[in-house]
Design an enzyme around this catalytic site. Sequence first.
Site, PDB file in Angstrom:
ATOM      1  CD  GLU A 183      -6.297   2.928 -37.134  1.00 41.89           C
ATOM      2  OE1 GLU A 183      -7.061   2.321 -37.779  1.00 41.89           O
ATOM      3  OE2 GLU A 183      -5.929   4.120 -37.284  1.00 41.89           O
ATOM      4  CD  GLU A 377      -3.323   5.552 -40.457  1.00 43.71           C
ATOM      5  OE1 GLU A 377      -4.214   5.920 -40.386  1.00 43.71           O
ATOM      6  OE2 GLU A 377      -3.109   4.313 -40.827  1.00 43.71           O
TER       7      GLU A 377
HETATM    8  C1  BG6 Z   1      -7.082   4.837 -39.965  1.00 42.08           C
HETATM    9  C2  BG6 Z   1      -6.858   3.670 -41.011  1.00 42.08           C
HETATM   10  O1  BG6 Z   1      -7.953   4.244 -39.247  1.00 42.08           O
HETATM   11  O2  BG6 Z   1      -7.503   5.863 -40.394  1.00 42.08           O
HETATM   12  C3  BG6 Z   1      -6.737   4.151 -42.290  1.00 42.08           C
HETATM   13  O3  BG6 Z   1      -5.623   2.993 -40.576  1.00 42.08           O
HETATM   14  C4  BG6 Z   1      -7.900   4.888 -42.545  1.00 42.08           C
HETATM   15  O4  BG6 Z   1      -6.817   2.771 -43.184  1.00 42.08           O
HETATM   16  C5  BG6 Z   1      -7.767   6.180 -41.575  1.00 42.08           C
HETATM   17  O5  BG6 Z   1      -8.050   5.533 -43.857  1.00 42.08           O
HETATM   18  C6  BG6 Z   1      -8.559   7.297 -42.011  1.00 42.08           C
HETATM   19  O6  BG6 Z   1      -9.891   6.845 -41.761  1.00 42.08           O
HETATM   20  P1  BG6 Z   1     -11.087   7.066 -42.724  1.00 42.08           P
HETATM   21  O7  BG6 Z   1     -12.193   6.110 -42.331  1.00 42.08           O
HETATM   22  O8  BG6 Z   1     -11.428   8.423 -42.737  1.00 42.08           O
HETATM   23  O9  BG6 Z   1     -10.388   6.450 -44.203  1.00 42.08           O
END
Ligand code: BG6
Length: 478
Positions: A183, A377
């Site tokens: 990211e 993701e």
């Molecule tokens: C992304 C990241 O922003 O979202 C991850 O690459 C992160 O590391 C994921 O865990 C979900 O965000 P969060 O804050 O809910 O864990």
Amino acid sequence: MKTYQFPEGFLWGGATAANQIEGGYDVGNKGLNIADVLPGGKERYDILLSPGFDFEIHQDQYYYPNHEAIDFYHRYKEDIGLFAEMGFKAFRMSIAWTRIFPNGDELDANEEGLEFYDRVFDELHKNGIEPVVTISHYEMPLHLVKEYGGWRNREVVSFFERYVKTIFHRYKNKVKLWMTFNEINSSLFMPIQGLGFAIQQEEDKYQPTFQAYHHQFVASAIAVKACHEIIPESKIGCMILFAPVYSFDSNPENVMYALKEEQLFNYYCADVQVRGEYPAFMKRYFKEHDIELEMLDGDKKLLQEGIVDYIGFSYYMSRTEKKVKSVEEASEGNLIGGVRNPFLHASDWGWEIDPEGLRISLNKLYDRYQIPLFVVENGLGAYDKVEEDGSINDDYRIDYLREHIKAAGEAIEDGVELMGYTSWGCIDMVSASTGEFSKRYGYIYVDKHDDGSGTLERKKKKSFFWYKDVIATNGRKL
Ligand code: BG6
């Protein structure tokens, strides 16, 4: 019900990051990284951005969830076994830089750290799972943060070069799919995790942030070139956070505002990494914010030579923008801002759920770049309840994932070249933004709680069995 055709060899799987799953923060000669000094809880960023924050561990004051995380460091065999049971084709993980170079600036790598990832990659291959490796996922060595000022300092580029060349040589027969910085564009909102420094005053942010970005782009290009040389059959991508920006209404002022936000947040980093040069719109931005980039001779050429093979991106939500917004209209919870979209509902953490936004994102990215895309993701952070009989009925998660996978299927029909889908947090872990365990994304439940209690026992949720079917049918049964 409509069925979707995902390509043969589509990379179904799950995604994680070292600092959020491994634990063992001081085991095997590992050095401290930025995640090791982040306390747990929703106030994590407030603490981090408070003027007195000293990047030290204060065990008496705070709980540090990343220290033990879910203990993947010791339980990777069991976890990989569960991923294999679901039929994973790919597993996205990151290497903790500080396991390989504990301080970041050493000349020699830490053999114990290298051996750990050898074991993990071997275990994945034994189970027929392809590792997809992020080189840097919010886990910069703390020493580089404290002594060098993070990515503001050009010297960090050479430390990173040593690190990437070490891992490419070591794992060249085990890892063929790589990504540089997780990211990368997220540092525009929150520089600490990605760029390794905190900004306390808004007006001080521009010059250091964009200079640090330039160093990361150079480092990324060096990594891409090295990867192609050392592992010719590999593919290496960039990784961006993509939240398509919608205009709140048809007022041209809002449309233009949304467009400008989209250019900066969604395209600036990707343009440099995919096209090998800064986009035209950044010239005006730099001028208006008094930013003067220091570039070395050869940097421009390097950026051209180090363009990525594919775009990995995270997709959780869209963002709706308005030029002038009141506090009441602001969307809650997510760091990227915007106003509430009246057509969408939000998760318990205020992240607006928008499956169509994934199709929009895939189309926007493919229209612009025409290189393969990889959803690395996507997922729903939610509270889960373990029933008396031990079952976890996470139908809300299944619904979320189903709708997003359908949207990806539609985008494939639209003509988008999509390599795979690795949902975020295939196993429960520490949340990056809040340091909570209770914000769960997994198909696999981990008995670990926000106060640090829990047995770490793994349990299969209902979504585990659902995803297994999705993979077994290559997305035909959703
Ligand atoms: C992304 C990241 O922003 O979202 C991850 O690459 C992160 O590391 C994921 O865990 C979900 O965000 P969060 O804050 O809910 O864990």
